[in-house]
Design an enzyme around this catalytic site. Structure first.
Site, PDB file in Angstrom:
ATOM      1  N   SER A 290     -41.275  39.001  31.039  1.00  0.00           N
ATOM      2  CA  SER A 290     -42.418  40.146  31.289  1.00  0.00           C
ATOM      3  C   SER A 290     -43.282  39.797  30.042  1.00  0.00           C
ATOM      4  O   SER A 290     -43.003  39.475  28.849  1.00  0.00           O
ATOM      5  CB  SER A 290     -41.861  41.650  31.080  1.00  0.00           C
TER       6      SER A 290
ATOM      7  N   TYR B 119     -38.332  48.892  26.828  1.00  0.00           N
ATOM      8  CA  TYR B 119     -38.547  48.070  27.763  1.00  0.00           C
ATOM      9  C   TYR B 119     -39.100  46.599  27.019  1.00  0.00           C
ATOM     10  O   TYR B 119     -38.665  45.582  27.151  1.00  0.00           O
ATOM     11  CB  TYR B 119     -39.380  48.374  29.019  1.00  0.00           C
TER      12      TYR B 119
END
Length: 248
Positions: free
Chosen positions: A128, A141
């Site tokens: 990501s 995250y």
């Protein structure tokens, strides 16, 4: 005649993983698709995939599943989870789930599957942009995806003698159920609007990296530029990107 390869795709019952399996099956490849959603697995079976309903968070299930695999040429690790919340409010369960599924599982899967992966094979991880440029409400995250970058960088060096490629796909926010789970207020989806990537686009680019030696792929490309700028001048990027960073 092209030799038929065997692909293993985790996180195959949602988002990018689901689209990857469909693309590979459409190319006539042998695909082993894993996930927990029985209905989605049934759909992938109709596409031609070999399916396995496995909870990767369960060590026993994961190990039993891997022991059944004789050989796999390309492993695509797509399973992941996120929760967007401020660091002082995030629950223990959310932290533990992200650390387990985003960090522990891909590391354990890679470790165990390296025994089945032939020299010249490939590991493809779905990372990501959050692992490169962290934003508010994504501290945990971002940390999990940053950990994946460190892990794959070392893994790439370890596997060089076996000529096993290690590729990481770094997409920006994608229009998948992941967004709804990560931000249950639905404000992030609304704020991002057209910026959200189509999962089909990310899947196509991931499949396109198969049999290449690419270290990473940034989607969209300009986020790769911004992440490089961030390493040079994080203060400047945080200043000018403030309105974008605070959309959660």
């Amino acid at each position: 005649m092209k030799e038929r390869k065997t692909f293993l795709v985790t996180g195959a019952t949602s988002g990018v993983g689901f689209e990857i399996v469909k693309i590979l099956c459409g190319k006539g490849e042998h695909v082993i698709a894993t996930g927990r959603n029985k209905e989605k697995l049934a759909l992938l079976k109709q596409e031609g995939a070999e399916i396995a309903q496995v909870d990767l968070l369960n060590d026993g299930q994961r190990k039993a599943f891997i022991e059944q695999i004789n050989q796999v040429d390309v492993v695509m690790l797509s399973a992941g989870v996120g929760t967007f919340e401020y660091a002082d409010r995030i629950r223990d369960e959310a932290i533990e789930n992200m650390l387990k599924l985003n960090v522990e599982v891909p590391m354990k899967m890679a470790r165990d599957l390296l025994h089945q992966l032939p020299d010249g094979g490939q590991l493809i991880f779905i990372g990501s942009q959050a692992g490169k440029v962290a934003t508010p409400k994504a501290s945990v995250y971002a940390a999990t995806k940053h950990a994946l970058i460190g892990y794959t960088n070392a893994l790439r060096l370890e596997l060089k003698q076996r000529n096993i490629a290690v590729t990481v796909i770094h997409p920006g926010p994608i229009d998948t159920p992941f967004i709804d789970h990560a931000d249950q207020t639905a404000m992030y989806r609304k704020a991002m609007g057209r910026i959200l990537l189509k999962p089909e686009i990310v899947a196509e680019k991931a499949v396109h990296t198969i049999h290449t030696r690419k270290r990473e792929v940034n989607i969209p490309w300009y986020m790769g530029v911004s992440s490089k700028l961030y390493t040079i001048s994080p203060k400047m990027v945080e200043l000018f990107g403030k309105s974008f960073f605070n959309k959660k």
